[in-house]
Design a protein around this motif. Structure first.
Motif, mmCIF file in Angstrom:
data_model
loop_
_atom_site.group_PDB
_atom_site.id
_atom_site.type_symbol
_atom_site.label_atom_id
_atom_site.label_comp_id
_atom_site.label_asym_id
_atom_site.label_seq_id
_atom_site.Cartn_x
_atom_site.Cartn_y
_atom_site.Cartn_z
ATOM 1 N N PRO A 153 -25.361 -8.373 37.555
ATOM 2 C CA PRO A 153 -25.314 -9.843 37.560
ATOM 3 C C PRO A 153 -24.346 -10.429 38.580
ATOM 4 O O PRO A 153 -24.344 -11.633 38.798
ATOM 5 N N LEU A 154 -23.538 -9.604 39.220
ATOM 6 C CA LEU A 154 -22.617 -10.086 40.237
ATOM 7 C C LEU A 154 -23.188 -9.973 41.652
ATOM 8 O O LEU A 154 -22.582 -10.450 42.600
ATOM 9 N N GLU A 155 -24.358 -9.324 41.806
ATOM 10 C CA GLU A 155 -25.001 -9.168 43.115
ATOM 11 C C GLU A 155 -26.080 -10.225 43.283
ATOM 12 O O GLU A 155 -27.008 -10.322 42.472
ATOM 13 N N LYS A 156 -25.986 -10.995 44.349
ATOM 14 C CA LYS A 156 -26.834 -12.170 44.525
ATOM 15 C C LYS A 156 -28.331 -11.874 44.619
ATOM 16 O O LYS A 156 -29.137 -12.739 44.337
ATOM 17 N N ASP A 157 -28.733 -10.671 44.998
ATOM 18 C CA ASP A 157 -30.159 -10.390 45.162
ATOM 19 C C ASP A 157 -30.802 -9.752 43.932
ATOM 20 O O ASP A 157 -31.940 -9.309 43.982
ATOM 21 N N SER A 158 -30.113 -9.744 42.788
ATOM 22 C CA SER A 158 -30.670 -9.101 41.594
ATOM 23 C C SER A 158 -31.287 -10.124 40.639
ATOM 24 O O SER A 158 -30.927 -11.303 40.645
ATOM 25 N N LYS A 159 -32.206 -9.663 39.825
ATOM 26 C CA LYS A 159 -32.834 -10.502 38.803
ATOM 27 C C LYS A 159 -31.789 -10.964 37.781
ATOM 28 O O LYS A 159 -31.820 -12.099 37.313
ATOM 29 N N ALA A 160 -30.840 -10.082 37.462
ATOM 30 C CA ALA A 160 -29.785 -10.434 36.501
ATOM 31 C C ALA A 160 -28.962 -11.612 37.023
ATOM 32 O O ALA A 160 -28.609 -12.515 36.259
ATOM 33 N N TYR A 161 -28.668 -11.629 38.312
ATOM 34 C CA TYR A 161 -27.908 -12.734 38.911
ATOM 35 C C TYR A 161 -28.695 -14.040 38.792
ATOM 36 O O TYR A 161 -28.132 -15.080 38.464
#
Length: 187
Positions: A153-161
């Motif tokens: 969730p801390l990486e801008k290109d992830s679905k969690a983010y």
């Protein structure tokens, strides 16, 4: 440490009931306090001071602990005429739904489809389903489980983010992820 245990425990309860990512409850969290240096003067160890320092410490621990996001999953039971099954599949596909089973109801022209559907995708799902099926399909939801969202969730290109950012926006939080320096002391 025994003198401040109550404040440390209270800070832990506050932080785990409202995490820094989305303001949601945390699950399966453990933080080990190895050492603490306290002031010898009692006025520097008041409850509010200890609570604030402990909360910042716990938020910082969350930040560097490789956090992950869990999302609630519903089982959606969709009843639709056999002629409208294509619309049901299309609507489920657009909503990250996974079909569990499909059964045809004996003696009538209806089908019952059970699918896993993330709760966040259910907002407006019934109206989209009615659009795809000309108002002939109906849906009921039942909570099933929590599921790990892929990605950090801390990486801008992830679905969690993306999920975290949409929740933060909906709750009126700051629309950028807090930086680690907010939780570290600058002494």
């Amino acid at each position: 440490m025994n003198d401040i245990r109550g404040q440390i425990d209270a800070a832990f309860q506050q932080v785990t009931s409202e995490g820094f990512l989305c303001g949601e409850s945390l699950r399966q969290v453990r933080i080990n306090i190895i050492d603490a240096t306290l002031s010898a003067e009692a006025q520097h160890r008041e409850g509010r001071q200890i609570n604030l320092a402990a909360r910042r410490c716990y938020y910082g621990c969350q930040y560097v602990a490789n956090p992950r996001l869990l999302e609630p999953i519903y089982v959606a039971e969709i009843t639709a005429p056999l002629s409208e099954i294509g619309g049901v599949y299309q609507c489920l596909g657009e909503s990250r739904g996974d079909i569990i089973e499909e059964s045809h109801l004996a003696g009538i022209d209806l089908s019952l489809i059970r699918a896993n559907l993330p709760v966040v995708e259910t907002f407006g799902f019934s109206s989209r389903l009615r659009q795809y099926t000309s108002g002939k399909a109906f849906c009921q939801y039942l909570f099933d489980r929590w599921s790990l969202v892929e990605g950090n969730p801390l990486e801008k290109d992830s679905k969690a983010y993306q999920i975290v950012m949409s929740v933060r926006k909906r709750k009126g939080f700051e629309e950028s992820m807090p930086e680690l320096y907010r939780y570290s002391d600058n002494l």
